[in-house]
Write an enzyme that holds these catalytic residues in place. Structure first.
Site: not given
Length: 192
Positions: A112, A114, A141
């Site tokens: 992931d 961000d 996302s």
């Protein structure tokens, strides 16, 4: 000649039997000239990733929904848990819902990233990081400014790190990751 009556040296014969695993790239040496994977694990991962990387995942009982706070929930609306398989569903149960997620484990993993997209394009740190994953399936996302790199990995503890200014989270179990279907990079579920 090196004692070989067929005109092939021992070194040449070894080169002919040594190949690379079609999944992970590890060198494989087998008497079986038809072996294309270094292990049964790689064979399973390759089978799961054929065609659509999420096609095999739809048959897994590892799906949850998520609410506006990104908490996992069951189709009934009751709370779900990324560590309680009794709260997970098959893919066809959550099919058609907007906010779906996949619980990692059994070899499925995700990285992931961000806040790495600016105007839909990866920032400099993310661009450099993504060079290591040229054939992986990557989604945008739900926030629109992050990326999920999907793949396979052995289960282990998750990590959160800042790498060259980039927030990088790696998870292999005990977490669910949102699935948006917003493809950033088409690809396969390859080793992470």
């Amino acid at each position: 000649m090196s004692g070989n009556t067929r005109g092939i040296t021992r070194e040449k014969a070894l080169q002919l039997t040594m190949r690379k695993c079609e999944w992970c790239g590890t060198a494989i040496v087998y008497k079986n000239a038809q072996a294309v994977y270094c292990s049964s694990r790689c064979r399973v991962y390759a089978h799961r990733a054929r065609n659509n990387p999420f096609a095999a995942l739809r048959n897994e009982k590892r799906w949850v929904l998520w609410d506006t706070n990104k908490r996992p929930i069951m189709p009934s609306g009751a709370p779900a848990s990324s560590t309680d398989p009794s709260t997970w569903s098959m893919g066809h149960v959550v099919n058609g819902h907007l906010n779906i997620g996949f619980v990692l484990g059994d070899g499925f993993a995700c990285i992931d990233l961000d806040h790495c997209l600016v105007g839909g394009r990866p920032n400099e740190a993310a661009s450099e990081f993504l060079k290591s994953y040229p054939k992986h399936y990557i989604e945008i996302s739900p926030s629109g400014d992050g990326l999920h790199i999907w793949g396979t990995a052995d289960e282990g503890p998750g990590t959160r790190r800042i790498e060259n200014g980039l927030s990088v989270e790696r998870y292999t179990t005990g977490r669910y990751i949102t699935v948006t279907g917003r493809v950033f990079q088409p690809g396969n579920l390859l080793p992470l």
